[in-house]
Every structure is written in C-alpha cells, then in structure tokens.
Design a protein around this motif. Sequence first.
Motif, PDB file in Angstrom:
ATOM      1  N   GLU A 138       6.234  -1.352  -6.511  1.00  0.00           N
ATOM      2  CA  GLU A 138       5.718  -0.849  -5.239  1.00  0.00           C
ATOM      3  C   GLU A 138       5.265  -1.998  -4.347  1.00  0.00           C
ATOM      4  O   GLU A 138       5.507  -2.003  -3.136  1.00  0.00           O
ATOM      5  CB  GLU A 138       4.558   0.114  -5.478  1.00  0.00           C
ATOM      6  N   SER A 140       8.272  -3.617  -2.851  1.00  0.00           N
ATOM      7  CA  SER A 140       8.876  -2.783  -1.812  1.00  0.00           C
ATOM      8  C   SER A 140       8.109  -2.909  -0.497  1.00  0.00           C
ATOM      9  O   SER A 140       8.706  -2.883   0.589  1.00  0.00           O
ATOM     10  CB  SER A 140       8.952  -1.321  -2.262  1.00  0.00           C
ATOM     11  N   ALA A 179      11.470   5.100   4.815  1.00  0.00           N
ATOM     12  CA  ALA A 179      11.691   6.003   3.686  1.00  0.00           C
ATOM     13  C   ALA A 179      12.635   5.393   2.652  1.00  0.00           C
ATOM     14  O   ALA A 179      12.407   5.503   1.434  1.00  0.00           O
ATOM     15  CB  ALA A 179      12.248   7.333   4.184  1.00  0.00           C
ATOM     16  N   LEU A 180      13.687   4.728   3.116  1.00  0.00           N
ATOM     17  CA  LEU A 180      14.644   4.121   2.182  1.00  0.00           C
ATOM     18  C   LEU A 180      13.996   2.986   1.386  1.00  0.00           C
ATOM     19  O   LEU A 180      14.249   2.845   0.182  1.00  0.00           O
ATOM     20  CB  LEU A 180      15.858   3.605   2.950  1.00  0.00           C
ATOM     21  N   ARG A 214      10.775   2.642   0.705  1.00  0.00           N
ATOM     22  CA  ARG A 214       9.808   3.233  -0.225  1.00  0.00           C
ATOM     23  C   ARG A 214      10.495   3.889  -1.418  1.00  0.00           C
ATOM     24  O   ARG A 214       9.885   4.036  -2.482  1.00  0.00           O
ATOM     25  CB  ARG A 214       8.928   4.235   0.510  1.00  0.00           C
ATOM     26  N   GLY A 215      11.766   4.256  -1.278  1.00  0.00           N
ATOM     27  CA  GLY A 215      12.503   4.869  -2.374  1.00  0.00           C
ATOM     28  C   GLY A 215      13.413   3.918  -3.132  1.00  0.00           C
ATOM     29  O   GLY A 215      14.231   4.357  -3.949  1.00  0.00           O
ATOM     30  N   GLU A 259      14.122   4.004  -7.021  1.00  0.00           N
ATOM     31  CA  GLU A 259      14.987   5.052  -7.581  1.00  0.00           C
ATOM     32  C   GLU A 259      16.407   4.985  -7.031  1.00  0.00           C
ATOM     33  O   GLU A 259      17.268   5.786  -7.429  1.00  0.00           O
ATOM     34  CB  GLU A 259      14.410   6.442  -7.263  1.00  0.00           C
ATOM     35  N   ALA A 260      16.690   4.047  -6.137  1.00  0.00           N
ATOM     36  CA  ALA A 260      18.001   3.994  -5.487  1.00  0.00           C
ATOM     37  C   ALA A 260      19.049   3.372  -6.403  1.00  0.00           C
ATOM     38  O   ALA A 260      18.798   2.328  -7.019  1.00  0.00           O
ATOM     39  CB  ALA A 260      17.905   3.194  -4.197  1.00  0.00           C
TER      40      ALA A 260
END
Length: 466
Positions: free
Chosen positions: A26, A29, A444-445, A447-448, A451-452
């Motif tokens: 996190e 990111s 959003a991308l 922060r994700g 999991e991408a």
Amino acid sequence: MSGLIVTAGRLAHAAYTEGLADHLREDVSRRVLDLLGNSLAAADQEPARVAEAVAAEWGGTPAATSLAGGTRYPAPSAALVNGTLAHALDFDDTHLPSVLHPSAPVLPAALATAQAHGRSGAQLLDAAGLGIELAVRLGMAGYDEELGNSVFFERGLHATAICGAVGAAVASALLQGLDAAGVAHAAGIAASMGSGIIEANRTGGTIKRVHCGWAAHAGVSAADLARHGLTGPPTVVEGRFGFLEAFCGDAGRAGVVVDGFTTEWELPGVFFKPYPCNHFTHAGVDAALRLRAEGLDPDDVVELELGVPTAVLRTIGEPAEEKARPRSGYHAAFSGPYTVAAALLGGGGLGLFHEDFTDEAAADPARLALAAKVRCVPDPECDAIFPRQFPAVLTAVLKDGTRRQARVSANRGGPDNPLSAEELATKFRLNASRRVADPDRIVALVRGLAEAPSTDALTEELSRTR
C-alpha cells in the motif's frame, strides 16, 4: 566470493519471491500515485522534451510507455524519459537522514520493466519497494552522525542519482526474473553507472532534472546487461575501490546497507512533498502558512528571519543576493526567502503549487519585495534535529515592533506530520488534471495495483493524454 551486495541480492530475491506485506504494498502504491502525478505535471518541461527527443532518436523496439506523451520506447529509454519527468519539478518524495529522493529513479525503472515483461501489479510494487529500500540504505551508509549530514551532499554529490541507479537496477532485475546472483550482479554493474553533481543547485543549469532519468535508465540497462551475462564485483559496496570508498571515503558505514534489510523497513518513513520545491524549504513554508493562518498581514512585516539547519543554508540561503531575487521559477524552488514570501502572500494547491514557480511568479514585484526582507540564519535547535527532519523557525518583526514566530520541528508530509490519502489524491488530481482525461480512474487503478494481473490497464489510461 561473498560481499554485501551478494547478501543484499539474496535478501531482495527472497523477499520478492515471498511477496511484501500488504501495508508495504500500500505504501508503494501511494508512491506510484505521487510519482505519476508529478510526472504528468512535468510533461511540458524543457528537460522532459530533451529526454523524449533523445529517446525518439535512439529508437528501438517499443515496450514501455512514456508519460510525456504516451509513445512507447524500449524500457531503458522509457525509464530515462519518465525518471526525468519524476524529478523535473522537485515534487518527489524524500528519505531522511539520507536526503535522497528514492522513488524518482526507482519507480520509473520498475514501471518500464514491469510493462515490458508483463508483470503483475503486485510484482511491480514488491520490486519497487525493495529497490527503494536498498537505495535509501546506500544513502544512509553515507550519512555521517558526527557531521550531522550526508557525506554525498557535503562533497557536492547527488545521492539520489548515485544510490538511485543501484536501487533501480535491483527493481528491474527482480522484474526481469533474475535469480539472487543476477540481482547482485545488476546492482554491482549499476554501481559503476550512477553519477550526479549538484552544482546546478547553486549556480544554475537544468542537468539536475535529468539525474533521476539517467539513474532509472542506468538501472534498467544494468539489469539487461546482467541478464545477458555481464557481472559486477561482489565487494562493490565495501571494497577498497568500491562504492562507499569512492563516494564517501572513510565516512562510509557499509553495514547499514544490509543490517535489517527486508526486516526493518525505512520505506514507510519516506516523506511526501506537499509543495513543488526543494525539501529544505518546506518547513519554512509550513511556518509561513501557519503565520498566515493566524492572521499575519504581509503588509505589516518589516523584517523576516528564517532559521534553518546550518547545512541547508548553502542550498536555500546562499548566495543571499541570488536567493532574494531568483533568476527563474526553477531557481525560486531552491530559495528560502522566495518560498517564505510566496507562502505568506498565499499560494496554490496544498499551500504552494506549480503556478508559484513559473518565471513570471518568480519575478512578481510583491513577492520579491517581501523576499528581500527575509534573512536566512543558522538555528541551533534546527541543527539538533536535522537531517531526521527539515526544521525551521520563522520570526516576523512588524511595524509596531511586535514579533511573531512559528517553529516547525516536523515538516508536513513525513510520518510525524503525514499527508492523508485524500491529500495525496488531491495533489495527484491537481498535477494530472491538465494531462489525462480521467484522473479519478487512475487513482482507482493505482489503488488496485496489488490485485491487478498486469499494469496494462494503468499504462493504457496513462497513454490517453491530452
């Protein structure tokens, strides 16, 4: 044969294979989001144009996206362009006490390599986190406790460019799938490639804006060379003719590089920048904003005294005549008097923003008149804190003879005075809004990313520049 870089390579490879903890992913990111915003905002800067022109001239197989305009270049070339963008506005994060900007060289190398080799978002975050961690540990190895400052800095060397190249190589090597020995070789090769002289901070020149681009380029190139079989010296860090001896002499502390590496993390303590100017100026800006919020009227000010650590005076206070009247918006970003004046008069963004560092803003008569009233002096309390913080004390003498003072011991953006997730998102949106169609989509991308399955969705969105 053993050596510290061999140990670092083994530890980095093991941690990458296992995967970093969620809180570290996190954190990385957040740094990716910050770097992307800073880079998009710098897309029209002259050094970025130069780096892009060189990358285009070099040519090669398209593999990774340039943030300047969405064109794809070979990964080392994309890293050159994007690393230049990342540091061009001096808005990138800073580690203390190494006084090093770790994300700007490491993340562009990691992003380019992850895209070129089809790696997942989690792999990107893990490799980048380890590269940043090693870069700052190399910087810490050059910190002299007795001196109270970075030996790199004292010698006129840019630790960001020098240590960042090695961190970038580690990140790129991990993402290219090298084994532990290969990661060590990539780092050992990059140790011969990193360089940076900071005289431009004092007397001008735009070369410093390319330091991180070249470090990112060197890191990817070093990993490429290691993948094809080139080797680096196993004692490159601690050897008689190694990294620390060459750059820091007897002051180098080699053990810091691996002691606690991958178990005791420096990464979460790296400072984010709320203002797009040299980090040494930030506490002065914080103090000026505090006085402004308390109702100080700049028209009532007769004299301002900015107390800072002695070691930073050469960067933000000397030569005094140059700092009081910066020659350009870029030079204004390294001026204690100008940044204090701009903050007292009211700036943009989270306190000061890009519009406060244009050539026109730097020539504004009101700002220059107030900057001329600022005297930069060493402060003993600040010396005691520096460089674990960049503190400052601002004292205003008013027309009626009264004095107002604000002391900032923990500057904004660090772990003791952090920016919130929303403040970081606001900074990104302000940086990116003129360049991308949907900044919130990118937030959003990013922060994700953990999991991408790949970075494709993010790089595709970033390529949709205006």
